[in-house]
Design a protein around this motif. Structure first.
Motif, PDB file in Angstrom:
ATOM      1  N   GLU A 173       0.858  -1.189  -0.078  1.00  0.00           N
ATOM      2  CA  GLU A 173      -0.054  -0.181   0.176  1.00  0.00           C
ATOM      3  C   GLU A 173       1.204   1.474   0.143  1.00  0.00           C
ATOM      4  N   TRP A 174       0.227   2.115  -0.407  1.00  0.00           N
ATOM      5  CA  TRP A 174       1.028   3.371  -0.875  1.00  0.00           C
ATOM      6  C   TRP A 174       0.374   4.263   0.860  1.00  0.00           C
ATOM      7  N   MET A 175       2.063   5.257   1.386  1.00  0.00           N
ATOM      8  CA  MET A 175       1.747   5.285   2.539  1.00  0.00           C
ATOM      9  C   MET A 175       2.244   7.355   2.659  1.00  0.00           C
ATOM     10  N   PHE A 176       1.491   7.795   3.130  1.00  0.00           N
ATOM     11  CA  PHE A 176       2.016   9.395   3.341  1.00  0.00           C
ATOM     12  C   PHE A 176       2.048   9.624   4.650  1.00  0.00           C
ATOM     13  N   ARG A 195      -4.592  16.423   3.052  1.00  0.00           N
ATOM     14  CA  ARG A 195      -4.382  17.907   2.614  1.00  0.00           C
ATOM     15  C   ARG A 195      -4.523  17.939   0.772  1.00  0.00           C
ATOM     16  N   ARG A 196      -4.919  17.783  -0.192  1.00  0.00           N
ATOM     17  CA  ARG A 196      -5.114  17.842  -1.426  1.00  0.00           C
ATOM     18  C   ARG A 196      -4.339  18.903  -1.987  1.00  0.00           C
ATOM     19  N   ARG A 197      -3.840  17.548  -2.586  1.00  0.00           N
ATOM     20  CA  ARG A 197      -2.184  18.935  -3.505  1.00  0.00           C
ATOM     21  C   ARG A 197      -2.354  19.183  -5.497  1.00  0.00           C
ATOM     22  N   GLU A 198      -1.870  19.538  -5.578  1.00  0.00           N
ATOM     23  CA  GLU A 198      -2.135  19.312  -6.833  1.00  0.00           C
ATOM     24  C   GLU A 198      -1.277  18.121  -7.751  1.00  0.00           C
ATOM     25  N   PHE A 199       0.253  17.933  -7.126  1.00  0.00           N
ATOM     26  CA  PHE A 199       0.770  17.022  -7.567  1.00  0.00           C
ATOM     27  C   PHE A 199       1.465  16.321  -6.937  1.00  0.00           C
ATOM     28  N   PHE A 200       1.936  14.430  -7.898  1.00  0.00           N
ATOM     29  CA  PHE A 200       2.207  14.323  -6.104  1.00  0.00           C
ATOM     30  C   PHE A 200       3.753  13.600  -7.036  1.00  0.00           C
ATOM     31  N   VAL A 201       4.493  12.856  -6.051  1.00  0.00           N
ATOM     32  CA  VAL A 201       5.952  12.200  -6.686  1.00  0.00           C
ATOM     33  C   VAL A 201       5.001  10.670  -7.300  1.00  0.00           C
ATOM     34  N   ASP A 202       4.796  10.080  -7.848  1.00  0.00           N
ATOM     35  CA  ASP A 202       4.819   8.785  -7.374  1.00  0.00           C
ATOM     36  C   ASP A 202       6.120   7.777  -7.825  1.00  0.00           C
ATOM     37  N   PRO A 203       5.909   7.252  -6.860  1.00  0.00           N
ATOM     38  CA  PRO A 203       6.951   6.692  -5.304  1.00  0.00           C
ATOM     39  C   PRO A 203       6.911   4.882  -6.661  1.00  0.00           C
ATOM     40  N   GLU A 204       7.362   4.708  -7.408  1.00  0.00           N
ATOM     41  CA  GLU A 204       6.985   3.732  -8.003  1.00  0.00           C
ATOM     42  C   GLU A 204       8.335   4.107  -9.283  1.00  0.00           C
ATOM     43  N   ASP A 205       8.095   5.154  -9.997  1.00  0.00           N
ATOM     44  CA  ASP A 205       9.183   5.344 -11.202  1.00  0.00           C
ATOM     45  C   ASP A 205       9.673   6.749 -11.642  1.00  0.00           C
ATOM     46  N   GLY A 206       9.157   8.050 -10.214  1.00  0.00           N
ATOM     47  CA  GLY A 206       9.576   9.119  -9.150  1.00  0.00           C
ATOM     48  C   GLY A 206       9.097   9.989 -10.838  1.00  0.00           C
ATOM     49  N   ARG A 241      -3.386   5.342  -9.782  1.00  0.00           N
ATOM     50  CA  ARG A 241      -2.098   4.357 -10.076  1.00  0.00           C
ATOM     51  C   ARG A 241      -2.126   4.279  -8.075  1.00  0.00           C
ATOM     52  N   LEU A 242      -3.369   4.530  -7.263  1.00  0.00           N
ATOM     53  CA  LEU A 242      -2.996   3.411  -6.607  1.00  0.00           C
ATOM     54  C   LEU A 242      -2.748   2.460  -6.323  1.00  0.00           C
ATOM     55  N   PRO A 243      -2.263   1.652  -5.973  1.00  0.00           N
ATOM     56  CA  PRO A 243      -1.986  -0.577  -6.082  1.00  0.00           C
ATOM     57  C   PRO A 243      -3.140  -1.069  -4.840  1.00  0.00           C
ATOM     58  N   SER A 244      -3.828  -1.945  -5.548  1.00  0.00           N
ATOM     59  CA  SER A 244      -4.829  -3.131  -5.133  1.00  0.00           C
ATOM     60  C   SER A 244      -4.622  -3.149  -3.490  1.00  0.00           C
ATOM     61  N   ALA A 245      -4.063  -2.738  -3.357  1.00  0.00           N
ATOM     62  CA  ALA A 245      -3.512  -3.021  -1.440  1.00  0.00           C
ATOM     63  C   ALA A 245      -4.521  -1.983  -0.933  1.00  0.00           C
TER      64      ALA A 245
END
Length: 161
Positions: free
Chosen positions: A111-114, A127-138, A149-153
Motif C-alpha cells: 500500500e502507498w502511505m504518507f 490535504r489535497r495537493r496539485e501534484f504527487f511524486v509517484d513512488p514507483e517511477d519517481g 495509480r493506487l495499488p490494489s492494497a
C-alpha cells in the motif's frame, strides 16, 4: 526555471503594513497590558501584524510544465534558482510541500502511505495537493491521477483495518 523566478514569486507588498502602529509608539507601554509572556503580549499589543505575501502562481505554473519528468531533476532545477543562502528563498522552497506530495512510501503489503497513514483510507483526511511524486517511477504527476495509480492494497484497506 527562469533566472528571475525568485523576484517574480516574492515581489509583492506585505499585507498588514497599513495597520501597523507607528515606530514611535511601539516603545511606550500601554496601561492595560501585563507582561505575561512574549506571544500573549504580542497578540494583545499588536492585533494587526504584517504577513508575507508571495505570488506562488509562477511556481505552480513551473511545476505544471514539468509534469511527467523525474522529480529529482525538477527539484534540482528549483534548488538552483532558490538556494538556501537566503531566508526568503528558503521560505519559497518550503511552499513546495503545499503543492507536491513528495514523501509517499510503500508499506509492507504494497500500500502507498504518507507520513505513516495509508493514502485514500476512509475516515482519514489528507490535504489535497496539485501534484504527487509517484513512488514507483519517481515522476511528477497530477494529483488527480493518484486514485488511479493506487495499488490494489490501498483499495482492499478502504473499509478499515
Amino acid at each position: 526555471m527562469r533566472a528571475d523566478m525568485f523576484k517574480v514569486i516574492v515581489e509583492r507588498p506585505r499585507w498588514g503594513a497599513s495597520h501597523a502602529r507607528s515606530a514611535k509608539l511601539k516603545g511606550k507601554a500601554s496601561q492595560g497590558i501585563k507582561k505575561i509572556g512574549l506571544k500573549r503580549h504580542a497578540k494583545i499589543a499588536a492585533p494587526y501584524t504584517k504577513m508575507l505575501n508571495e505570488n506562488l502562481a509562477p511556481l505552480v505554473r513551473f511545476l505544471r510544465s514539468r509534469r511527467g519528468k523525474p522529480w529529482d531533476m525538477v527539484f534540482s532545477e528549483i534548488c538552483a534558482g532558490l538556494d538556501t543562502g537566503s531566508t526568503v528563498k528558503m521560505h519559497v522552497r518550503e511552499h513546495l510541500e503545499d503543492y507536491v506530495l513528495t514523501r509517499i512510501s510503500i508499506g509492507r503489503h504494497g500500500e502507498w502511505m504518507f507520513e505513516g497513514e495509508v493514502l485514500e483510507r476512509e475516515g482519514r483526511w489528507f490535504r489535497r495537493r496539485e501534484f504527487f511524486v509517484d513512488p514507483e517511477d519517481g515522476l511528477l504527476k497530477d494529483y488527480a491521477l493518484l486514485r488511479h495509480r493506487l495499488p490494489s492494497a490501498n483499495r482492499s484497506l478502504k473499509g478499515g483495518a
